[in-house]
Write a protein that holds these residues in place. Structure first.
Motif, PDB file in Angstrom:
ATOM      1  N   GLY A  88       0.848  -1.187   0.000  1.00 47.18           N
ATOM      2  CA  GLY A  88       0.000   0.000   0.000  1.00 47.18           C
ATOM      3  C   GLY A  88       0.880   1.232   0.000  1.00 47.18           C
ATOM      4  N   GLU A  89       0.771   2.033   1.025  1.00 48.52           N
ATOM      5  CA  GLU A  89       1.570   3.251   1.120  1.00 48.52           C
ATOM      6  C   GLU A  89       2.961   2.933   1.668  1.00 48.52           C
ATOM      7  OE1 GLU A  89       0.196   7.401   2.509  1.00 48.52           O
ATOM      8  OE2 GLU A  89       1.258   6.552   4.237  1.00 48.52           O
ATOM      9  N   ALA A  90       3.931   3.738   1.255  1.00 50.03           N
ATOM     10  CA  ALA A  90       5.291   3.642   1.786  1.00 50.03           C
ATOM     11  C   ALA A  90       5.719   5.038   2.226  1.00 50.03           C
ATOM     12  CB  ALA A  90       6.231   3.094   0.725  1.00 50.03           C
ATOM     13  N   ARG A  91       6.663   5.070   3.177  1.00 53.41           N
ATOM     14  CA  ARG A  91       7.148   6.334   3.715  1.00 53.41           C
ATOM     15  C   ARG A  91       8.652   6.259   3.938  1.00 53.41           C
ATOM     16  NH1 ARG A  91       2.935   4.432   5.558  1.00 53.41           N
ATOM     17  NH2 ARG A  91       3.859   3.291   7.286  1.00 53.41           N
ATOM     18  N   VAL A  92       9.313   7.386   3.737  1.00 49.48           N
ATOM     19  CA  VAL A  92      10.733   7.492   4.046  1.00 49.48           C
ATOM     20  C   VAL A  92      10.970   8.882   4.636  1.00 49.48           C
ATOM     21  CG1 VAL A  92      11.359   8.216   1.695  1.00 49.48           C
ATOM     22  CG2 VAL A  92      13.088   7.175   3.179  1.00 49.48           C
ATOM     23  N   LYS A  93      11.840   8.953   5.631  1.00 54.19           N
ATOM     24  CA  LYS A  93      12.081  10.213   6.345  1.00 54.19           C
ATOM     25  C   LYS A  93      13.012  11.162   5.611  1.00 54.19           C
ATOM     26  CE  LYS A  93      10.001   9.620  10.421  1.00 54.19           C
ATOM     27  NZ  LYS A  93       9.055  10.545  10.986  1.00 54.19           N
ATOM     28  N   GLY A  94      13.775  10.698   4.627  1.00 49.72           N
ATOM     29  CA  GLY A  94      14.691  11.591   3.932  1.00 49.72           C
ATOM     30  C   GLY A  94      15.346  10.902   2.756  1.00 49.72           C
ATOM     31  N   THR A  95      16.292  11.595   2.141  1.00 48.72           N
ATOM     32  CA  THR A  95      16.989  11.062   0.980  1.00 48.72           C
ATOM     33  C   THR A  95      18.444  10.789   1.335  1.00 48.72           C
ATOM     34  OG1 THR A  95      17.615  13.249   0.210  1.00 48.72           O
ATOM     35  CG2 THR A  95      15.526  12.375  -0.584  1.00 48.72           C
ATOM     36  N   GLY A  96      19.133  10.145   0.408  1.00 48.07           N
ATOM     37  CA  GLY A  96      20.544   9.862   0.605  1.00 48.07           C
ATOM     38  C   GLY A  96      21.009   8.871  -0.434  1.00 48.07           C
ATOM     39  N   ALA A  97      22.137   8.244  -0.172  1.00 45.88           N
ATOM     40  CA  ALA A  97      22.730   7.291  -1.106  1.00 45.88           C
ATOM     41  C   ALA A  97      21.760   6.158  -1.414  1.00 45.88           C
ATOM     42  CB  ALA A  97      24.017   6.719  -0.514  1.00 45.88           C
ATOM     43  N   GLY A  98      21.362   6.055  -2.684  1.00 45.89           N
ATOM     44  CA  GLY A  98      20.445   4.995  -3.098  1.00 45.89           C
ATOM     45  C   GLY A  98      19.031   5.168  -2.578  1.00 45.89           C
ATOM     46  N   MET A  99      18.673   6.376  -2.172  1.00 44.24           N
ATOM     47  CA  MET A  99      17.378   6.628  -1.542  1.00 44.24           C
ATOM     48  C   MET A  99      16.629   7.754  -2.236  1.00 44.24           C
ATOM     49  SD  MET A  99      18.649   6.458   2.412  1.00 44.24           S
ATOM     50  CE  MET A  99      17.252   7.383   2.924  1.00 44.24           C
ATOM     51  N   GLU A 100      16.450   7.656  -3.529  1.00 47.63           N
ATOM     52  CA  GLU A 100      15.736   8.691  -4.254  1.00 47.63           C
ATOM     53  C   GLU A 100      14.250   8.632  -3.927  1.00 47.63           C
ATOM     54  OE1 GLU A 100      17.909   6.508  -5.741  1.00 47.63           O
ATOM     55  OE2 GLU A 100      19.526   7.968  -5.640  1.00 47.63           O
ATOM     56  N   ILE A 101      13.676   9.801  -3.770  1.00 42.27           N
ATOM     57  CA  ILE A 101      12.245   9.891  -3.491  1.00 42.27           C
ATOM     58  C   ILE A 101      11.497   9.668  -4.804  1.00 42.27           C
ATOM     59  CG2 ILE A 101      10.391  11.395  -2.668  1.00 42.27           C
ATOM     60  CD1 ILE A 101      12.510  10.551  -0.534  1.00 42.27           C
ATOM     61  N   PRO A 102      10.537   8.746  -4.832  1.00 43.57           N
ATOM     62  CA  PRO A 102       9.801   8.477  -6.079  1.00 43.57           C
ATOM     63  C   PRO A 102       8.995   9.688  -6.557  1.00 43.57           C
ATOM     64  CG  PRO A 102       9.437   6.739  -4.466  1.00 43.57           C
ATOM     65  CD  PRO A 102      10.139   7.844  -3.752  1.00 43.57           C
ATOM     66  N   ASP A 103       8.815   9.770  -7.874  1.00 41.12           N
ATOM     67  CA  ASP A 103       7.959  10.800  -8.450  1.00 41.12           C
ATOM     68  C   ASP A 103       6.568  10.701  -7.825  1.00 41.12           C
ATOM     69  OD1 ASP A 103       9.979  11.659 -10.107  1.00 41.12           O
ATOM     70  OD2 ASP A 103       9.317  10.447 -11.809  1.00 41.12           O
ATOM     71  N   GLY A 104       5.983  11.853  -7.572  1.00 42.33           N
ATOM     72  CA  GLY A 104       4.636  11.891  -7.032  1.00 42.33           C
ATOM     73  C   GLY A 104       4.567  11.793  -5.512  1.00 42.33           C
TER      74      GLY A 104
ATOM     75  N   GLU B  63       4.685  12.852  -1.635  1.00 47.78           N
ATOM     76  CA  GLU B  63       4.291  14.075  -0.950  1.00 47.78           C
ATOM     77  C   GLU B  63       4.898  14.093   0.442  1.00 47.78           C
ATOM     78  OE1 GLU B  63       0.071  14.577  -0.958  1.00 47.78           O
ATOM     79  OE2 GLU B  63      -0.089  14.251  -3.128  1.00 47.78           O
ATOM     80  N   LEU B  64       5.423  15.247   0.836  1.00 48.78           N
ATOM     81  CA  LEU B  64       6.030  15.418   2.151  1.00 48.78           C
ATOM     82  C   LEU B  64       4.982  15.903   3.143  1.00 48.78           C
ATOM     83  CD1 LEU B  64       8.600  15.465   3.903  1.00 48.78           C
ATOM     84  CD2 LEU B  64       8.932  17.837   3.172  1.00 48.78           C
ATOM     85  N   TYR B  65       4.744  15.107   4.181  1.00 46.73           N
ATOM     86  CA  TYR B  65       3.932  15.556   5.307  1.00 46.73           C
ATOM     87  C   TYR B  65       4.276  14.729   6.528  1.00 46.73           C
ATOM     88  CZ  TYR B  65       0.515  11.938   3.833  1.00 46.73           C
ATOM     89  OH  TYR B  65      -0.090  10.779   3.450  1.00 46.73           O
ATOM     90  N   ASN B  66       4.082  15.350   7.691  1.00 45.28           N
ATOM     91  CA  ASN B  66       4.448  14.751   8.973  1.00 45.28           C
ATOM     92  C   ASN B  66       5.902  14.287   8.993  1.00 45.28           C
ATOM     93  OD1 ASN B  66       1.875  15.162  10.028  1.00 45.28           O
ATOM     94  ND2 ASN B  66       1.163  13.147   9.379  1.00 45.28           N
ATOM     95  N   GLY B  67       6.786  15.011   8.295  1.00 47.90           N
ATOM     96  CA  GLY B  67       8.216  14.720   8.327  1.00 47.90           C
ATOM     97  C   GLY B  67       8.677  13.563   7.467  1.00 47.90           C
ATOM     98  N   SER B  68       7.770  12.978   6.674  1.00 44.05           N
ATOM     99  CA  SER B  68       8.128  11.850   5.812  1.00 44.05           C
ATOM    100  C   SER B  68       7.594  12.067   4.406  1.00 44.05           C
ATOM    101  CB  SER B  68       7.533  10.538   6.344  1.00 44.05           C
ATOM    102  OG  SER B  68       8.101  10.196   7.582  1.00 44.05           O
ATOM    103  N   TRP B  69       8.277  11.477   3.447  1.00 45.18           N
ATOM    104  CA  TRP B  69       7.785  11.425   2.070  1.00 45.18           C
ATOM    105  C   TRP B  69       6.858  10.222   1.963  1.00 45.18           C
ATOM    106  CZ3 TRP B  69       8.515  15.232  -1.324  1.00 45.18           C
ATOM    107  CH2 TRP B  69       9.540  16.135  -1.080  1.00 45.18           C
TER     108      TRP B  69
END
Length: 130
Positions: A48-64, A66-72
């Protein structure tokens, strides 16, 4: 009862009787938490939904995302996963399976990660004990 099986190569090591869960882990280099919500279905584990707190090596934020509550927050359209294979080593730390408002490390069911067993698989299954 359908639930989550933990094991490898179709050999069940543990059964967790849940309909849905969140798989969580911390990125080994960036120390950023990732979370993925799954529903357990007869066809497999449905992301279903996935969340990540930030970006970095090998951690690109997927297109689309949305940032809220401190997570993408984002969704990916994937077929049910059956099985979902995870790398699991002492150096990387452990995964957590969260349900009923609590998180449990895989170590609770499988013991600590071992270099001699560097992977685990998760899949939907029927508990044959019922």
């Amino acid at each position: 009862m359908i639930g989550l099986c933990l094991g490898l190569a179709g050999v069940m090591w543990a059964h967790v009787p849940v309909d849905d869960f969140t798989l969580a882990w911390t990125h080994t280099i960036e120390k950023v938490r990732w979370e993925e919500d799954y529903r357990v279905t007869v066809e497999g584990l449905l992301l279903g939904e996935a969340r990540v707190k930030g970006t970095g090596a090998g951690m690109e934020i997927p297109d689309g995302a949305e940032l809220y509550n401190g997570s993408w927050h984002y969704r990916r359209q994937l077929a049910p996963l059956q099985p979902l294979r995870l790398g699991r080593t002492p150096e990387a730390g452990d995964y957590e399976v969260c349900f009923d408002k609590a998180c449990h490390s895989l170590s609770e069911w499988l013991g600590p990660p071992r270099a001699s067993q560097p992977a685990v698989e998760l899949w939907s299954c029927i508990d044959s004990i019922e």
